[in-house]
Design a protein around this motif. Sequence first.
Motif, short mmCIF file in Angstrom:
data_model
loop_
_atom_site.label_atom_id
_atom_site.label_comp_id
_atom_site.label_asym_id
_atom_site.label_seq_id
_atom_site.Cartn_x
_atom_site.Cartn_y
_atom_site.Cartn_z
N LEU A 39 -3.46 11.62 1.82
CA LEU A 39 -3.62 10.79 0.48
C LEU A 39 -4.97 10.10 0.80
N LEU A 40 -5.08 9.49 1.96
CA LEU A 40 -6.45 8.65 2.11
C LEU A 40 -7.49 9.20 2.65
N LEU A 41 -7.57 10.36 2.96
CA LEU A 41 -8.74 11.12 3.63
C LEU A 41 -9.12 12.35 2.71
N THR A 44 -12.47 1.50 6.63
CA THR A 44 -12.91 1.22 7.88
C THR A 44 -12.04 0.17 8.81
N GLN A 45 -11.79 -0.83 8.08
CA GLN A 45 -10.95 -2.01 8.54
C GLN A 45 -9.61 -1.66 8.79
N LEU A 46 -9.01 -0.83 7.91
CA LEU A 46 -7.62 -0.40 8.00
C LEU A 46 -7.57 0.58 9.25
N ASN A 47 -8.68 1.64 9.31
CA ASN A 47 -8.56 2.47 10.68
C ASN A 47 -8.73 1.81 11.85
N ARG A 48 -9.27 0.77 11.81
CA ARG A 48 -9.53 -0.29 13.40
C ARG A 48 -8.26 -0.78 13.51
N CYS A 49 -7.82 -1.48 12.49
CA CYS A 49 -6.39 -2.16 12.82
C CYS A 49 -5.33 -1.34 12.92
N MET A 64 0.72 -1.07 0.15
CA MET A 64 -0.03 -0.07 -0.06
C MET A 64 0.92 1.50 -0.09
N GLU A 65 1.85 1.12 0.46
CA GLU A 65 3.13 2.35 0.66
C GLU A 65 3.18 2.79 -0.63
N GLU A 66 3.70 1.57 -1.70
CA GLU A 66 3.88 1.91 -2.78
C GLU A 66 2.77 2.37 -3.75
N LEU A 67 1.68 1.82 -3.44
CA LEU A 67 0.58 2.46 -4.37
C LEU A 67 0.31 3.86 -3.91
N LEU A 68 0.46 4.19 -2.58
CA LEU A 68 -0.01 5.65 -2.40
C LEU A 68 1.11 6.48 -2.90
N GLY A 69 2.59 5.85 -2.99
CA GLY A 69 3.49 6.78 -3.65
C GLY A 69 3.64 6.76 -5.12
N ALA A 91 -0.97 8.93 9.28
CA ALA A 91 0.50 9.22 8.69
C ALA A 91 0.04 9.60 7.43
N HIS A 92 -0.90 8.91 6.78
CA HIS A 92 -1.19 9.02 5.35
C HIS A 92 -2.57 9.81 5.34
#
Length: 254
Positions: A38-40, A22-27, A1-6, A34-35
């Motif tokens: 890009l994500l929000l 949602t799942q990523l935010n809970r985990c 995911m780091e590569e995809l976001l960059g 930190a991202h």
Amino acid sequence: MEELLGAEPDDQALAVIGFCLTQLNRCDPDWIAAHAGLLLALDEAWRPARSWLSHGRPDPVLLARLDRTGLWEVLCAPHAKGALDRVFFALLDEGEPLGPAGVFLAGLAGRPGGSEAVSVMLSRLATYTARTARDEVTERAAGIWRAAVDAGLPAAALRGAGHFAFTDVLKEDTWLEFTAATIGQQPDLDDVDHVAERAARTPHSPAAQLIAATVLDHASSEGYRRALTIRHAAALFAHAPLKTLPSEKPCALH
């Protein structure tokens, strides 16, 4: 995911990340934080938050972290029903992650296309409340409806509240009170024939008589909804005590 976001935006990959936000935010909420840029962000259709708003699992905490102005703009866009559902789920949260419902709805209604967005959301909230049939949901939904009425919204924003006529889990006295207050600002409600039908259940109620008289005055001049509205209103007035009938103006039942 780091590569995809960059890398250059990959619509499909970022849509999948958004779907799982949602799942990523809970985990790993720290990774989301930190991202966040890009994500929000909501400025581009390919942003993960945009796909999450349409298709992801509701998450009031995550929703509250989105830029408020950007969120209102997304809600006003065409085909925003999924995003509107995320919002009413958050408004149902007793923790008020989006702040007071009336303030949020006033901000939304004040944007171009916002009145229609609020109307659609109220309609979908009514449907959800009817299907869920849980006391806590019904109580919170009634609070949102009341907040919308009290917020001084443009009349068009309240049209969707007519759909609460289908919400049998809402106590009759509450429905009558809120509907009477709503039509005082917006007499042209959605599902006006069903509004008249429900009002006819309690012909002795002054609020029900006011509702029936008002929807008659403002119902469409033709079509089956007009005919049904007249039929239900006529049934109500046929069983109402004469001394309690509205006297400010005549009601044309023709």
